[in-house]
Scaffold this motif. Structure first.
Motif, short mmCIF file in Angstrom:
data_model
loop_
_atom_site.label_atom_id
_atom_site.label_comp_id
_atom_site.label_asym_id
_atom_site.label_seq_id
_atom_site.Cartn_x
_atom_site.Cartn_y
_atom_site.Cartn_z
N ALA A 112 0.84 -1.37 -0.09
CA ALA A 112 0.02 -0.05 0.06
C ALA A 112 0.75 1.17 -0.14
O ALA A 112 0.32 2.30 -0.28
CB ALA A 112 -0.83 -0.18 1.25
N LEU A 113 2.21 1.25 0.26
CA LEU A 113 2.90 2.47 0.48
C LEU A 113 2.97 3.42 -0.59
O LEU A 113 2.97 4.62 -0.55
CB LEU A 113 4.61 2.06 0.83
CG LEU A 113 4.46 1.97 2.29
CD1 LEU A 113 6.14 1.52 2.79
CD2 LEU A 113 4.08 3.18 3.27
N PRO A 114 3.03 2.86 -1.93
CA PRO A 114 3.21 3.99 -3.08
C PRO A 114 1.84 4.71 -2.97
O PRO A 114 1.82 5.84 -3.26
CB PRO A 114 3.17 2.87 -4.26
CG PRO A 114 3.88 1.70 -3.82
CD PRO A 114 3.42 1.52 -2.29
N ALA A 115 0.58 4.04 -2.81
CA ALA A 115 -0.47 4.85 -2.99
C ALA A 115 -0.84 5.58 -1.58
O ALA A 115 -1.22 6.79 -1.78
CB ALA A 115 -1.86 3.83 -2.98
N LEU A 116 -0.32 5.45 -0.58
CA LEU A 116 -0.19 5.80 0.77
C LEU A 116 0.45 7.24 0.57
O LEU A 116 0.29 8.47 1.14
CB LEU A 116 -0.05 5.24 1.91
CG LEU A 116 -0.96 4.07 2.30
CD1 LEU A 116 -0.36 3.26 3.30
CD2 LEU A 116 -2.21 4.88 2.82
N ARG A 117 1.66 7.22 -0.18
CA ARG A 117 2.72 8.12 -0.29
C ARG A 117 2.24 9.26 -1.26
O ARG A 117 2.19 10.50 -1.11
CB ARG A 117 4.05 7.77 -0.78
CG ARG A 117 5.13 7.01 0.00
CD ARG A 117 6.26 7.04 -0.45
NE ARG A 117 7.30 6.44 0.70
CZ ARG A 117 7.74 5.27 0.75
NH1 ARG A 117 7.24 4.23 -0.21
NH2 ARG A 117 8.65 4.77 1.47
N ALA A 118 1.43 8.82 -2.21
CA ALA A 118 0.89 9.58 -3.23
C ALA A 118 -0.49 10.45 -2.53
O ALA A 118 -0.64 11.63 -2.73
CB ALA A 118 0.12 8.75 -4.32
N SER A 119 -1.22 9.93 -1.74
CA SER A 119 -2.26 10.66 -0.83
C SER A 119 -1.79 11.41 0.51
O SER A 119 -2.54 11.67 1.10
CB SER A 119 -3.23 9.84 -0.70
OG SER A 119 -3.03 8.65 0.09
N HIS A 120 -0.63 11.19 0.84
CA HIS A 120 0.03 11.17 1.96
C HIS A 120 -1.01 10.86 3.25
O HIS A 120 -1.61 11.52 4.11
CB HIS A 120 0.15 12.69 2.67
CG HIS A 120 1.06 13.27 3.70
ND1 HIS A 120 1.97 14.12 3.77
CD2 HIS A 120 1.22 12.54 4.98
CE1 HIS A 120 2.54 14.11 4.82
NE2 HIS A 120 2.04 13.06 5.74
N GLY A 121 -1.35 9.41 3.10
CA GLY A 121 -2.40 8.78 3.75
C GLY A 121 -1.73 8.53 5.28
O GLY A 121 -0.57 8.73 5.57
N THR A 122 -2.57 7.58 5.78
CA THR A 122 -2.16 7.15 7.19
C THR A 122 -2.37 5.68 7.38
O THR A 122 -3.08 4.80 7.01
CB THR A 122 -3.18 7.68 8.28
OG1 THR A 122 -3.28 9.30 8.27
CG2 THR A 122 -2.92 7.44 9.63
N VAL A 123 -1.32 5.08 8.05
CA VAL A 123 -1.52 3.89 8.50
C VAL A 123 -1.71 3.58 9.97
O VAL A 123 -0.99 4.46 10.65
CB VAL A 123 -0.03 3.25 8.25
CG1 VAL A 123 0.28 1.50 8.92
CG2 VAL A 123 0.23 3.06 6.78
N VAL A 124 -2.21 2.76 10.40
CA VAL A 124 -2.71 2.50 11.89
C VAL A 124 -2.35 0.79 11.77
O VAL A 124 -3.32 -0.01 11.26
CB VAL A 124 -4.25 2.70 12.19
CG1 VAL A 124 -4.26 2.36 13.73
CG2 VAL A 124 -4.53 4.22 12.15
N THR A 125 -1.53 0.68 12.64
CA THR A 125 -1.14 -0.94 12.89
C THR A 125 -1.79 -1.25 14.34
O THR A 125 -2.01 -0.44 15.26
CB THR A 125 0.12 -1.16 13.07
OG1 THR A 125 0.76 -0.44 14.11
CG2 THR A 125 0.90 -0.79 11.84
N CYS A 126 -2.20 -2.39 14.41
CA CYS A 126 -2.71 -2.93 15.69
C CYS A 126 -1.81 -4.06 16.28
O CYS A 126 -1.49 -5.08 15.76
CB CYS A 126 -4.11 -3.86 15.15
SG CYS A 126 -5.05 -4.24 16.94
N ALA A 127 -1.39 -3.40 17.47
CA ALA A 127 -0.52 -4.29 18.52
C ALA A 127 -1.31 -4.83 19.47
O ALA A 127 -2.46 -5.29 19.28
CB ALA A 127 0.73 -3.56 18.97
#
Length: 229
Positions: A112-127
């Motif tokens: 997903a990183l290429p698309a997220l970089r393009a949109s300056h999106g957000t990742v939320v991980t679940c620990a």
């Protein structure tokens, strides 16, 4: 606050993932699901086993393509467990936990990183609270969730200024996650588990922070959570 846009949710057919799918829809966003099981009707999804990194990456790219090439967020809710002393847990079952919880998380975000970089999106991980505190008979789960903590912190440093990254550390939740466990590994009758809808609201909050101003880490659990602090 910014609009949610399109959000990929792993494990979105049940538990915290399904609660987050509902919360994203309620907040005006568009959830896309990766799961082995079909989510709620009307949700675009791809079937994949998160233990298979190649399949997880392929499913992520397929959803991004279906979304016209743009996504605004990813939430990696999918998770599993295998309780018991290390020498008594089947090797395949032990490694499955690490593959789903840690390697599956990394695979989806990698794709997903290429698309997220393009949109300056957000990742939320679940620990998990067991990603910062170790308990006996939980070596697989702790190894995977401690790994998610380290992975997420490193990812935040690596993508700073390009993608916003949030580490979610939830306590025990009132879902089917504990179903079918031996009694000694199941929550007791007096244990108060957190409502997954409450945790999903926190996820939506993280996903809607202004670009470049992320919540780096958040711990959400019931006030009487026994695994915290």
């Amino acid at each position: 606050m910014r609009p949610l846009g399109t959000v990929v949710v792993t494990g979105g057919a049940s538990g915290l993932g399904a609660a987050t799918v509902a919360a994203v829809r309620a907040a005006g966003g568009t959830p896309l699901v990766i799961d082995r099981n079909e989510p709620e009707a009307g949700i675009a999804w791809e079937r994949a086993d998160l233990a298979d990194s190649a399949a997880a990456e392929q499913a992520t790219r397929a959803l991004i393509e279906r979304a016209g090439g743009r996504i605004d967020g990813v939430f990696t809710a999918a998770g599993t467990d295998a309780c018991g002393p290390l020498e008594k847990v089947d090797t395949a079952a032990w490694e499955q936990v690490v593959r789903v919880n840690l390697l599956g998380t990394a695979a989806v975000i990698r794709a997903a990183l290429p698309a997220l970089r393009a949109s300056h999106g957000t990742v939320v991980t679940c620990a998990s609270t067991l990603g910062v505190r170790a308990l006996p008979d939980a070596t697989a789960y702790c190894a995977s969730k401690f790994g998610v903590v380290g992975f997420t912190r490193a990812l935040a440093a690596e993508t700073a200024g390009e993608v916003d990254v949030t580490l979610l550390i939830p306590g025990g939740m009132d879902t089917h996650f504990f179903d079918g466990r031996p009694e000694q590994y199941a929550p007791g009758p007096d244990v108060r588990l957190e409502n997954p809808e409450n945790v999903a609201e926190a996820v939506v909050f993280a996903l809607t922070r202004p670009a470049g101003s992320p919540v780096r880490e958040m711990l959400v659990c019931a006030a009487t959570e026994s695994s915290w602090p």
